[in-house]
Design an enzyme around this catalytic site. Structure first.
Site, PDB file in Angstrom:
ATOM      1  N   LYS A 113       0.829  -1.214   0.000  1.00 38.59           N
ATOM      2  CA  LYS A 113       0.000   0.000   0.000  1.00 38.59           C
ATOM      3  C   LYS A 113       0.862   1.262   0.000  1.00 38.59           C
ATOM      4  CE  LYS A 113      -2.272  -1.011   3.829  1.00 38.59           C
ATOM      5  NZ  LYS A 113      -1.699  -2.320   4.197  1.00 38.59           N
ATOM      6  N   ARG A 127      -9.909   1.250   8.174  1.00 31.29           N
ATOM      7  CA  ARG A 127      -9.539  -0.121   8.533  1.00 31.29           C
ATOM      8  C   ARG A 127     -10.660  -0.820   9.288  1.00 31.29           C
ATOM      9  NH1 ARG A 127      -3.560   0.771   8.547  1.00 31.29           N
ATOM     10  NH2 ARG A 127      -2.453  -1.135   9.003  1.00 31.29           N
ATOM     11  N   ARG A 185      11.692  -5.126   4.937  1.00 36.47           N
ATOM     12  CA  ARG A 185      11.535  -3.738   4.497  1.00 36.47           C
ATOM     13  C   ARG A 185      12.261  -2.708   5.355  1.00 36.47           C
ATOM     14  NH1 ARG A 185       5.017  -2.729   4.873  1.00 36.47           N
ATOM     15  NH2 ARG A 185       4.878  -2.690   7.122  1.00 36.47           N
ATOM     16  N   ARG A 235      10.798  -0.613  10.935  1.00 30.64           N
ATOM     17  CA  ARG A 235       9.715  -0.266  11.847  1.00 30.64           C
ATOM     18  C   ARG A 235       9.709  -1.152  13.081  1.00 30.64           C
ATOM     19  NH1 ARG A 235       4.320   0.373   8.290  1.00 30.64           N
ATOM     20  NH2 ARG A 235       3.511  -0.655  10.152  1.00 30.64           N
ATOM     21  N   ARG A 260      -1.003  -8.411  13.249  1.00 29.36           N
ATOM     22  CA  ARG A 260      -1.515  -7.411  12.293  1.00 29.36           C
ATOM     23  C   ARG A 260      -2.322  -8.087  11.178  1.00 29.36           C
ATOM     24  NH1 ARG A 260       3.964  -4.792  10.992  1.00 29.36           N
ATOM     25  NH2 ARG A 260       2.881  -3.550   9.438  1.00 29.36           N
TER      26      ARG A 260
HETATM   27  P1  AMP Z   1       0.488   0.840   8.800  1.00 28.63           P
HETATM   28  O1  AMP Z   1       1.670   1.748   8.670  1.00 28.63           O
HETATM   29  O2  AMP Z   1      -0.669   1.266   7.928  1.00 28.63           O
HETATM   30  O3  AMP Z   1       0.834  -0.612   8.648  1.00 28.63           O
HETATM   31  O4  AMP Z   1      -0.036   1.014  10.307  1.00 28.63           O
HETATM   32  C1  AMP Z   1       0.782   0.679  11.411  1.00 28.63           C
HETATM   33  C2  AMP Z   1      -0.074   0.546  12.661  1.00 28.63           C
HETATM   34  O5  AMP Z   1      -0.740   1.798  12.927  1.00 28.63           O
HETATM   35  C3  AMP Z   1      -1.201  -0.470  12.554  1.00 28.63           C
HETATM   36  O6  AMP Z   1      -0.781  -1.784  12.865  1.00 28.63           O
HETATM   37  C4  AMP Z   1      -2.195   0.076  13.593  1.00 28.63           C
HETATM   38  O7  AMP Z   1      -1.754  -0.209  14.911  1.00 28.63           O
HETATM   39  C5  AMP Z   1      -2.058   1.584  13.392  1.00 28.63           C
HETATM   40  N1  AMP Z   1      -2.997   2.101  12.370  1.00 28.63           N
HETATM   41  C6  AMP Z   1      -2.676   2.700  11.174  1.00 28.63           C
HETATM   42  N2  AMP Z   1      -3.781   3.076  10.514  1.00 28.63           N
HETATM   43  C7  AMP Z   1      -4.836   2.693  11.286  1.00 28.63           C
HETATM   44  C8  AMP Z   1      -6.244   2.771  11.135  1.00 28.63           C
HETATM   45  N3  AMP Z   1      -6.808   3.319  10.042  1.00 28.63           N
HETATM   46  N4  AMP Z   1      -7.019   2.285  12.136  1.00 28.63           N
HETATM   47  C9  AMP Z   1      -6.468   1.737  13.246  1.00 28.63           C
HETATM   48  N5  AMP Z   1      -5.154   1.611  13.443  1.00 28.63           N
HETATM   49  C10 AMP Z   1      -4.331   2.082  12.477  1.00 28.63           C
END
Ligand code: AMP
Length: 228
Positions: A23, A98, A137, A171, A182
């Site tokens: 993404k 999400r 990554r 990360r 996740r």
């Molecule tokens: P990402 O970078 O999109 O993989 O997000 C990393 C982490 O941030 C996720 O595992 C969640 O803990 C939190 N997170 C990011 N976007 C959302 C969202 N839209 N709703 C809830 N948690 C989020």
């Protein structure tokens, strides 16, 4: 979502998919090629954690556990970011919505400004491939460009091709244990959005197991269709 006259309104695209589906990589490419603004709630939350804001402090442990941050925090961050002037040319939502609550709130928010979700793209991948993708990554800490140990290494190890910085980062939540959590959160809480956007006539499915450039070409076609 249908029935509203949103012609000429800034386009809104959503990238749906499990962690590691690409993404962020694809959203950045769409931003560069189509002038849409990448809006990643993950990036915004990580910035809030690093800055030690109240929202960041509340989100930190949840993110480290691989669970979803509460809708209220995410929606406040989303609302604020969408109101910034650069979003007036259109946005590509990366990692949001999400949950169904977030999707419904987004529809209401967009309707208020005469916009709608033009397309929600489901990046389709197999769970088994995700662990390998995520564990390799790295991101440039200076400009945010993404790399991968096997699929997209920088030309000079440890140095960003784009900006020349040598501050490569991994990360905190890209560990095998957290990735499993996740993925589970994705299947339980986010995958139902595929049916949500299908019912709204906005769903596009893209096979995301192939090469980065092939997927980008398919997404370009989706953007062109969705914004025509
Ligand atoms: P990402 O970078 O999109 O993989 O997000 C990393 C982490 O941030 C996720 O595992 C969640 O803990 C939190 N997170 C990011 N976007 C959302 C969202 N839209 N709703 C809830 N948690 C989020």
């Amino acid at each position: 979502m249908d029935g509203t006259d949103t012609k000429g309104a800034p386009p809104v695209l959503i990238l749906l998919g499990p962690p590691g589906a690409g993404k962020g990589t694809q959203a950045r490419m769409l931003q560069e090629r189509h002038g849409l603004v990448q809006l990643s709630t993950g990036d915004l939350l990580r910035a809030a954690v690093a800055a030690g804001t109240e929202a960041g402090n509340r989100a930190r442990a949840v993110m480290e556990a691989g669970e979803l941050v509460g809708d209220e925090i995410v929606l406040a961050i989303l609302r604020d970011r969408l109101a910034e002037p650069d979003c007036a040319t259109g946005v590509i939502l990366d990692g949001v919505p999400r949950t169904t609550v977030q999707a419904e709130a987004l529809d209401a928010l967009l309707a208020d400004s005469g916009q709608r979700v033009n397309a929600a793209v489901s990046l389709e991948v197999e769970d088994a491939a995700m662990i390998e993708r995520i564990s390799g990554r790295v991101t440039c800490g200076s400009c945010g460009e993404g790399y991968h140990d096997s699929f997209k290494p920088p030309a000079v190890p440890g140095t960003c091709d784009k900006c020349g910085a040598t501050d490569m980062r991994r990360r905190a939540d890209d560990t095998a244990a957290t990735v499993a959590q996740r993925l589970q959160a994705y299947h339980a809480q986010t995958a139902p959005l595929i049916a949500y956007y299908d019912a709204a006539g906005a769903l596009e499915r893209v096979d995301a197991m192939g090469a980065i450039e092939e997927i980008a070409t398919e997404l370009t076609a989706v953007v062109t269709r969705a914004t025509a």
